[in-house]
Enzyme design. Structure first.
Site, PDB file in Angstrom:
ATOM      1  CD  GLU A  75      -2.741   1.378  -0.041  1.00 13.25           C
ATOM      2  OE1 GLU A  75      -2.989   2.543  -0.418  1.00 13.25           O
ATOM      3  OE2 GLU A  75      -3.128   0.372  -0.675  1.00 13.25           O
ATOM      4  CG  HIS A 110       5.745   0.094  -3.124  1.00 15.57           C
ATOM      5  ND1 HIS A 110       5.747  -1.080  -2.418  1.00 15.57           N
ATOM      6  CD2 HIS A 110       7.038   0.496  -3.207  1.00 15.57           C
ATOM      7  CE1 HIS A 110       6.987  -1.379  -2.086  1.00 15.57           C
ATOM      8  NE2 HIS A 110       7.790  -0.443  -2.541  1.00 15.57           N
ATOM      9  CD  GLN A 136       8.856  11.579   3.250  1.00 16.69           C
ATOM     10  OE1 GLN A 136       8.088  11.708   4.194  1.00 16.69           O
ATOM     11  NE2 GLN A 136       9.259  12.602   2.529  1.00 16.69           N
ATOM     12  CG  ASP A 181      15.797   4.071   6.090  1.00 16.25           C
ATOM     13  OD1 ASP A 181      16.325   5.126   6.495  1.00 16.25           O
ATOM     14  OD2 ASP A 181      16.393   2.980   6.078  1.00 16.25           O
ATOM     15  CD  GLN A 228      16.366   4.034   1.125  1.00 16.65           C
ATOM     16  OE1 GLN A 228      16.983   3.066   1.514  1.00 16.65           O
ATOM     17  NE2 GLN A 228      15.294   3.950   0.365  1.00 16.65           N
TER      18      GLN A 228
END
Length: 173
Positions: A47, A49, A160, A162, A165
């Site tokens: 979900e 993505h 988001q 992470d 990252q």
């Protein structure tokens, strides 16, 4: 003005494998001066993505999604070969969301034989998670750079989940 597409309204989603076929397909999408949004993924879509795909759909007339399991993100004790690859399921989910083009490159398309170039964000990539997973964030920044170079979108949509990252990719961009 951004034209809105209803999820599930498209009956056919284009697919590209090579960089040259991707560039040709993106050129066709841009033929009428429409903006292209890009959502890079490693597949095994969820979900989160799909929410990025929906944001991309609202921000541009055309949406491109990549499905590429990036070997550079996997360390020596991480099993690249066991990463899930439910490609048919992912394609069906993307088609239902009205994605215009899905790009499914081979590793050699992204990392040609003999390639030794890596992208590194100094000061952020080697601390916290980067300290315990050496090379992981260089793998992330390298693949995002290459995917962006191939697609050349107007807009980029990234998750988001992470925080480290996300900050590294923000600095990269």
């Amino acid at each position: 003005m951004v034209r809105r597409h209803k999820p599930g309204a498209r009956t056919r989603m284009a697919r590209a494998r090579s960089v040259s076929s991707l560039r040709k397909a993106v050129a066709a999408l841009r033929a009428r001066g429409e903006r292209v949004a890009f959502v890079p993924t490693m597949g095994a879509l969820h979900e989160g993505h799909l929410s990025l795909v929906r944001l991309a759909r609202r921000s541009a007339e055309r949406v491109v999604v990549s499905l590429f399991v990036n070997p550079l993100q996997f360390g020596p004790r991480e099993d690249f070969s066991r990463y899930p690859r439910p490609t048919a399921r992912d394609r069906a989910l993307l088609a239902a969301e009205g994605v215009d083009l899905v790009w499914e490159p081979e590793v050699a398309d992204v990392y040609p034989p003999g390639d030794r170039t890596r992208v590194h964000v100094d000061g952020l990539s080697d601390v916290l998670e980067g300290a315990s997973r050496p090379g992981h964030f260089a793998g992330v920044t390298t693949v995002v750079t290459r995917l962006l170079n191939a697609v050349q979108p107007d807009l980029l949509w990234l998750g988001q989940k992470d925080a480290q990252q996300a900050l590294i990719l923000e600095r990269l961009c």
